[in-house]
Design an enzyme around this catalytic site. Structure first.
Site, PDB file in Angstrom:
ATOM      1  N   SER A  21       8.784   3.999   4.789  1.00 30.79           N
ATOM      2  CA  SER A  21       9.861   4.328   3.863  1.00 30.79           C
ATOM      3  C   SER A  21       9.432   4.063   2.429  1.00 30.79           C
ATOM      4  O   SER A  21       8.305   4.359   2.059  1.00 30.79           O
ATOM      5  CB  SER A  21      11.137   3.561   4.207  1.00 30.79           C
ATOM      6  OG  SER A  21      12.227   4.120   3.521  1.00 30.79           O
ATOM      7  N   HIS A  31       5.023  -7.274   0.095  1.00 32.08           N
ATOM      8  CA  HIS A  31       4.662  -8.568  -0.476  1.00 32.08           C
ATOM      9  C   HIS A  31       5.301  -8.752  -1.853  1.00 32.08           C
ATOM     10  O   HIS A  31       5.767  -7.796  -2.471  1.00 32.08           O
ATOM     11  CB  HIS A  31       3.143  -8.686  -0.572  1.00 32.08           C
ATOM     12  CG  HIS A  31       2.462  -8.650   0.767  1.00 32.08           C
ATOM     13  ND1 HIS A  31       1.863  -9.759   1.322  1.00 32.08           N
ATOM     14  CD2 HIS A  31       2.290  -7.634   1.666  1.00 32.08           C
ATOM     15  CE1 HIS A  31       1.356  -9.439   2.505  1.00 32.08           C
ATOM     16  NE2 HIS A  31       1.595  -8.153   2.734  1.00 32.08           N
ATOM     17  N   ASP A  37       0.873  -1.172   0.000  1.00 32.75           N
ATOM     18  CA  ASP A  37       0.000   0.000   0.000  1.00 32.75           C
ATOM     19  C   ASP A  37       0.912   1.224   0.000  1.00 32.75           C
ATOM     20  O   ASP A  37       1.870   1.289   0.772  1.00 32.75           O
ATOM     21  CB  ASP A  37      -0.856   0.042   1.267  1.00 32.75           C
ATOM     22  CG  ASP A  37      -1.992  -0.966   1.263  1.00 32.75           C
ATOM     23  OD1 ASP A  37      -2.040  -1.802   0.342  1.00 32.75           O
ATOM     24  OD2 ASP A  37      -2.816  -0.910   2.192  1.00 32.75           O
TER      25      ASP A  37
END
Length: 292
Positions: A252, A146, A89
């Site tokens: 980050s 992921h 995200d």
């Protein structure tokens, strides 16, 4: 005002500050921890209905909250064989071709893929003529990372560096930002060629973790470390598309590098400043081999 903010970036004791914040974030301070989490949720308008544990009191430390899991199925993975998915995200910072070993950072700024990868020349050669994508994770975002496609880990490199804040402002004003900051480079072998997942540290990022090695930073240092991994046999580490590969404790950026001819086109709507959601279509693949 921007000049003042950038000047402060150079002046602040960034490593010391990050270590201090890391200790605080790892502490289990009961009601104080819960109060800090509630403040953070309100400040950044975090949707806790997506979290597997929606109550702030469920988290023993701020790190537990920040690396919170999502409810099962809340981010469905696009399983189409010709689709690469968003790994996180966040928001797309930049994306495009790797030309002559150069990666676009922001207007007037490029940096070297060789430097990004810790001066590993053979690794950099594998991505010449390929594509890159840089995705920024804001404080409000889900901070687990992921796999965009299925891959088998072949190498990991820890690269020491600065800890500038990583955000649109510093990307515009700090030359070579992503190749200057501390980072962890994971290279995977896929059916489409090599894939590099570069996890970039930043000010007050308490640590970078991977699912196979745990915490990589801290401790910090001045030496590049590399680890080689078997790609066949019982000790090979293979992760499926959509499977977690790492996480940030505080936010980050992830930089991905793709081999030449791996990507046909980026998916509709994938462009600078576009919001990303893990598991959604990120790119269409040239090679029609299964990627899930």
């Amino acid at each position: 005002m921007d000049k003042v903010k950038i000047a402060l970036q150079y002046m602040l004791p960034k490593h010391l500050l990050s270590r201090l914040v890391g200790k605080l974030a790892a502490s289990e301070a009961g009601a104080l921890t819960t109060a800090a989490i509630k403040w953070f949720i309100k400040q950044y308008k975090i949707d806790m209905s997506e979290a597997a544990q929606s109550e702030p009191e469920a988290y023993k430390s701020f790190n537990d909250f920040f690396t919170r899991a999502l409810k099962p199925g809340i981010r469905p993975i696009n399983t189409a064989a010709n689709i690469m998915v968003h790994p996180v995200d966040g928001a797309v910072s930049q994306l495009g071709p790797i030309k002559d070993g150069r990666i676009f950072q922001a207007k007037g700024h490029h940096y070297s893929s060789l430097t990004l990868l810790g001066d590993q020349a053979e690794d950099a050669k594998r991505f010449e003529g390929g594509d890159f994508a840089t995705i920024y994770l804001a404080p409000k975002d889900y901070h687990r990372i992921h796999m965009p496609i299925k891959g088998t880990l072949s190498k990991m490199t820890y690269v020491p560096g600065e800890l500038f804040s990583v955000n649109p402002l510093t990307a515009r004003h700090v030359p070579g930002l992503f190749a200057r900051n501390e980072r962890v480079v994971a290279i995977f072998e896929t059916e489409l060629g090599p894939l590099a997942m570069v996890l970039v540290g930043a000010t007050i990022v308490a640590s970078i973790e991977t699912v196979w090695a745990g915490t990589i930073t801290p401790p910090t240092g001045k030496q590049v470390f590399t680890w080689e991994y078997p790609t066949v046999g019982p000790d090979a580490i293979t992760l499926d598309k959509g499977e977690e590969m790492g996480r940030f404790k505080l936010g980050s950026t992830v930089v991905m590098l793709f081999a030449k001819d791996a990507i046909d086109t980026f998916a509709e709507g994938v462009e600078p400043e576009a919001v990303t959601r893990m598991g959604q279509a990120f790119a269409n693949l040239k090679n029609q081999a299964s990627a899930d």
